[in-house]
Design an enzyme around this catalytic site. Sequence first.
Site, PDB file in Angstrom:
ATOM      1  N   HIS A 161       0.828  -1.209   0.000  1.00 19.61           N
ATOM      2  CA  HIS A 161       0.000   0.000   0.000  1.00 19.61           C
ATOM      3  C   HIS A 161       0.863   1.260   0.000  1.00 19.61           C
ATOM      4  CE1 HIS A 161      -3.135  -2.873   1.258  1.00 19.61           C
ATOM      5  NE2 HIS A 161      -2.249  -3.277   2.154  1.00 19.61           N
ATOM      6  N   SER A 291      16.483  19.440 -15.641  1.00 25.52           N
ATOM      7  CA  SER A 291      15.432  20.462 -15.697  1.00 25.52           C
ATOM      8  C   SER A 291      16.032  21.751 -16.245  1.00 25.52           C
ATOM      9  CB  SER A 291      14.850  20.708 -14.293  1.00 25.52           C
ATOM     10  OG  SER A 291      14.032  21.872 -14.283  1.00 25.52           O
TER      11      SER A 291
END
Length: 484
Positions: A161, A291
């Site tokens: 999870h 970036s």
Amino acid sequence: MPNTPPDDGTSLDTYQNPLIQRYASPEMATHWGNTRRFATWRSLWVALAEAEQELGIAITDDQIRQLKQFQDDLNLDVAKDYEKKLRHDVMAHVHAYGDQCPDARGIIHLGATSCFITDNADLVLIRQALRLVARRLAATILRMADFAQQHRALPCLAFTHFQPAQPTTVGKRCTLWMYDLVLDLVEVEHRLDQLACRSTKGTTGTQASFLELFSGDADKVRQLEKRVAEKLGFEKIYAVTGQTYPRKVDSQILDALSGIGQSLHKIATDLRLLAGRKEVEEPFEKHQIGSSAMAYKRNPMRSERICALSRFVISLQSSPAMTAATQWMERTLDDSANRRLVIPQAFLAIDAALVLMQNVADGMVVYPATIARNLAAELPFMATENILMQAVSAGGDRQELHEQIRVHSQAAAQRVKNEGADNDLLDRLKQDTAFSGIDVDAATDPSAFVGRAPEQVDEILGDVVGPIRQRYQSDTDLSVDVHV
């Protein structure tokens, strides 16, 4: 803008398919190109003429030689001109081939329908494309196997999870990725094994034209079908067809390619999450920019692109299913444009994704210190059960000890969450006289929490990967330049 005719697709003024320009390997891009396709068409006309001659049709050796002489000498410009006039691609190429082979013009395509050419050629191309995909899968699996072996016993935090769970090892986690690809390879090999030839089924699958050609000799019609298939390298022939081979086959093949996409998307997503945790990263080149604004970033560009390409292939899965479901009676032509788009592009995209995944698997970077720190932050909670058992064995009361651990755990968790401080649960237990006889540090050795993970890595590498390495040992050097 001036009213100019569309160009041939190579001009920068027209849309360029990124699968060709940026992503797929030259091998797969060339495989689905017009040169390979139309040369395959001609190989079919040669195979048909040879088989018909062998079974008594009046076709001369000189005619066969002429067909073979120009089999790979494609006059595509001539075929293009014929198609403008005839509005039929197969007949345009029949005429263009006939111009080069005037002595054989009259026997080209003898007794055949267009789908003899288009469908059988597609099956030949699909077969070779599947073989390349299988090789790329095997290469990726073997790269991952080397990585899994190297890190077979390196403990790391596992997640269920996406919440911290019982530890595993970096190598064991890699075997999860690898085994999905193994299952995909099994499916691709199965699809290859099941792939058959349409061969000489005739216009609606009844072989009526060939029965006429052989003056009602059904045995020769059956022999022709078998011989043509053999000349094309097929051991099997589809038992019955309409005008086309069963479009169910395309759906099954796209299911297999989509399955690979599903596996690659899961692996690349895991890597993106791990990169965010600074535990495992894909390769990052010396001068690579992550970036344009944030110079410090190391964006997982390869993994992100794998997800994008895989998602595209998964999305294509429905088209062949719809096509198979909507074929009326013996055939409708609404399959044609869809198949021209979907089948090549699915192969091109999955090829591109596999090229990237092989590159990633070959250069994954692991940060053991970060992995250990992240594990250490959660391990005290996981170790409490072992500590509780040792304290009970030393004579303590299970229920009282359990309550003490609960109280200390809650206090430590609040400190981590509210103050951003380190997890001090182990220090709290060391200071509690109820646990004074317990070696708390020994109880939190990470290797004691990974179960049989290292041995499981050894087993899958031997039992599962070993046979793949044997089958593909000469086919896994498929490195290509990666455009990042």
